[in-house]
Write a protein that holds these residues in place. Sequence first.
Motif, PDB file in Angstrom:
ATOM      1  N   LEU A  22      41.630  33.759  42.882  1.00  0.00           N
ATOM      2  CA  LEU A  22      41.727  35.141  43.360  1.00  0.00           C
ATOM      3  C   LEU A  22      43.180  35.546  43.602  1.00  0.00           C
ATOM      4  CD1 LEU A  22      38.716  35.304  45.819  1.00  0.00           C
ATOM      5  CD2 LEU A  22      38.852  36.164  43.483  1.00  0.00           C
ATOM      6  N   ALA A  23      43.945  34.663  44.201  1.00  0.00           N
ATOM      7  CA  ALA A  23      45.349  34.965  44.461  1.00  0.00           C
ATOM      8  C   ALA A  23      46.087  35.225  43.153  1.00  0.00           C
ATOM      9  CB  ALA A  23      46.001  33.817  45.230  1.00  0.00           C
ATOM     10  N   ASP A  24      45.851  34.384  42.166  1.00  0.00           N
ATOM     11  CA  ASP A  24      46.485  34.561  40.859  1.00  0.00           C
ATOM     12  C   ASP A  24      46.019  35.870  40.213  1.00  0.00           C
ATOM     13  OD1 ASP A  24      48.052  33.581  38.540  1.00  0.00           O
ATOM     14  OD2 ASP A  24      46.082  33.483  37.585  1.00  0.00           O
ATOM     15  N   GLY A  25      44.735  36.161  40.309  1.00  0.00           N
ATOM     16  CA  GLY A  25      44.187  37.363  39.704  1.00  0.00           C
ATOM     17  C   GLY A  25      44.735  38.650  40.294  1.00  0.00           C
ATOM     18  N   SER A  44      33.540  41.892  47.014  1.00  0.00           N
ATOM     19  CA  SER A  44      33.084  41.300  45.755  1.00  0.00           C
ATOM     20  C   SER A  44      31.647  41.674  45.432  1.00  0.00           C
ATOM     21  CB  SER A  44      33.205  39.782  45.826  1.00  0.00           C
ATOM     22  OG  SER A  44      32.351  39.276  46.838  1.00  0.00           O
ATOM     23  N   ARG A  45      31.306  41.401  44.172  1.00  0.00           N
ATOM     24  CA  ARG A  45      29.934  41.572  43.680  1.00  0.00           C
ATOM     25  C   ARG A  45      29.671  40.472  42.665  1.00  0.00           C
ATOM     26  NH1 ARG A  45      28.078  47.073  41.088  1.00  0.00           N
ATOM     27  NH2 ARG A  45      27.547  47.527  43.226  1.00  0.00           N
ATOM     28  N   PHE A  46      28.454  39.908  42.696  1.00  0.00           N
ATOM     29  CA  PHE A  46      28.021  38.858  41.767  1.00  0.00           C
ATOM     30  C   PHE A  46      26.861  39.399  40.946  1.00  0.00           C
ATOM     31  CE2 PHE A  46      25.147  35.320  40.802  1.00  0.00           C
ATOM     32  CZ  PHE A  46      25.998  34.437  40.167  1.00  0.00           C
ATOM     33  N   GLU A  47      26.973  39.331  39.620  1.00  0.00           N
ATOM     34  CA  GLU A  47      25.920  39.839  38.745  1.00  0.00           C
ATOM     35  C   GLU A  47      25.554  38.774  37.708  1.00  0.00           C
ATOM     36  OE1 GLU A  47      26.938  44.350  37.931  1.00  0.00           O
ATOM     37  OE2 GLU A  47      28.745  43.091  37.858  1.00  0.00           O
ATOM     38  N   LYS A  48      24.249  38.528  37.565  1.00  0.00           N
ATOM     39  CA  LYS A  48      23.765  37.600  36.540  1.00  0.00           C
ATOM     40  C   LYS A  48      23.487  38.370  35.263  1.00  0.00           C
ATOM     41  CE  LYS A  48      21.806  33.902  39.208  1.00  0.00           C
ATOM     42  NZ  LYS A  48      20.698  32.971  39.317  1.00  0.00           N
ATOM     43  N   GLY A  49      23.892  37.777  34.132  1.00  0.00           N
ATOM     44  CA  GLY A  49      23.695  38.424  32.847  1.00  0.00           C
ATOM     45  C   GLY A  49      22.237  38.433  32.425  1.00  0.00           C
ATOM     46  N   VAL A  50      21.847  39.471  31.694  1.00  0.00           N
ATOM     47  CA  VAL A  50      20.506  39.589  31.133  1.00  0.00           C
ATOM     48  C   VAL A  50      20.637  39.899  29.645  1.00  0.00           C
ATOM     49  CG1 VAL A  50      19.425  40.324  33.299  1.00  0.00           C
ATOM     50  CG2 VAL A  50      20.334  42.042  31.747  1.00  0.00           C
ATOM     51  N   LEU A  59      31.637  38.107  38.103  1.00  0.00           N
ATOM     52  CA  LEU A  59      32.076  38.241  39.483  1.00  0.00           C
ATOM     53  C   LEU A  59      33.175  39.286  39.490  1.00  0.00           C
ATOM     54  CD1 LEU A  59      31.656  34.966  38.816  1.00  0.00           C
ATOM     55  CD2 LEU A  59      31.878  34.919  41.273  1.00  0.00           C
ATOM     56  N   THR A  60      32.987  40.325  40.296  1.00  0.00           N
ATOM     57  CA  THR A  60      33.956  41.401  40.373  1.00  0.00           C
ATOM     58  C   THR A  60      34.501  41.452  41.792  1.00  0.00           C
ATOM     59  OG1 THR A  60      32.709  42.652  38.724  1.00  0.00           O
ATOM     60  CG2 THR A  60      34.371  43.862  39.982  1.00  0.00           C
ATOM     61  N   PHE A  61      35.814  41.544  41.902  1.00  0.00           N
ATOM     62  CA  PHE A  61      36.497  41.600  43.193  1.00  0.00           C
ATOM     63  C   PHE A  61      37.358  42.852  43.225  1.00  0.00           C
ATOM     64  CE2 PHE A  61      35.698  37.264  42.021  1.00  0.00           C
ATOM     65  CZ  PHE A  61      35.165  36.708  43.169  1.00  0.00           C
ATOM     66  N   PHE A  68      39.475  42.838  39.863  1.00  0.00           N
ATOM     67  CA  PHE A  68      39.652  41.572  39.154  1.00  0.00           C
ATOM     68  C   PHE A  68      38.260  41.050  38.799  1.00  0.00           C
ATOM     69  CE2 PHE A  68      40.260  36.828  39.583  1.00  0.00           C
ATOM     70  CZ  PHE A  68      40.897  36.663  38.360  1.00  0.00           C
ATOM     71  N   ARG A  69      38.033  40.795  37.510  1.00  0.00           N
ATOM     72  CA  ARG A  69      36.727  40.307  37.066  1.00  0.00           C
ATOM     73  C   ARG A  69      36.852  38.934  36.440  1.00  0.00           C
ATOM     74  NH1 ARG A  69      33.627  45.555  34.591  1.00  0.00           N
ATOM     75  NH2 ARG A  69      32.710  46.119  36.576  1.00  0.00           N
ATOM     76  N   ILE A  70      35.812  38.124  36.691  1.00  0.00           N
ATOM     77  CA  ILE A  70      35.702  36.796  36.100  1.00  0.00           C
ATOM     78  C   ILE A  70      34.331  36.715  35.452  1.00  0.00           C
ATOM     79  CG2 ILE A  70      35.703  34.306  36.525  1.00  0.00           C
ATOM     80  CD1 ILE A  70      37.172  34.897  39.167  1.00  0.00           C
ATOM     81  N   VAL A  71      34.280  36.297  34.204  1.00  0.00           N
ATOM     82  CA  VAL A  71      33.012  36.053  33.514  1.00  0.00           C
ATOM     83  C   VAL A  71      32.879  34.541  33.375  1.00  0.00           C
ATOM     84  CG1 VAL A  71      31.682  36.404  31.401  1.00  0.00           C
ATOM     85  CG2 VAL A  71      33.153  38.250  32.274  1.00  0.00           C
ATOM     86  N   ILE A  72      31.735  34.010  33.803  1.00  0.00           N
ATOM     87  CA  ILE A  72      31.514  32.564  33.767  1.00  0.00           C
ATOM     88  C   ILE A  72      30.231  32.241  33.006  1.00  0.00           C
ATOM     89  CG2 ILE A  72      32.770  32.109  35.911  1.00  0.00           C
ATOM     90  CD1 ILE A  72      30.078  32.026  37.378  1.00  0.00           C
TER      91      ILE A  72
END
Length: 92
Positions: A22-25, A44-50, A59-61, A68-72
């Motif tokens: 998060l700090a880097d982002g 933040s918000r956590f969303e599962k893909g469909v 994950l959106t912050f 800042f978004r991360i896709v995992i």
Amino acid sequence: MMAEVVTVSMNDEGATVDVAILADGFGIDAADVEPLMRQGRLTSRFEKGVGSDAGRSRLTFWLDAKRFRIVIDGQGTVLKKFRTDYGTLGRR
């Protein structure tokens, strides 16, 4: 030399992201992440893909005018990271 694989810890309630990611982002000091969360400035918000995104999560912050978004993937491996800075749009 092989690139380091960044992962996010997954559990039944969502995901846990290392403060360094998060700090880097956001381009901030890692020590500032937790205080900003306690103040309600970093959210933040956590969303599962469909459908075609099943098995992935997003994950959106938000911090001030930055997103800042991360896709995992299902194991928590970071597939994409990106930041949007809205600057002072709409502010006077």
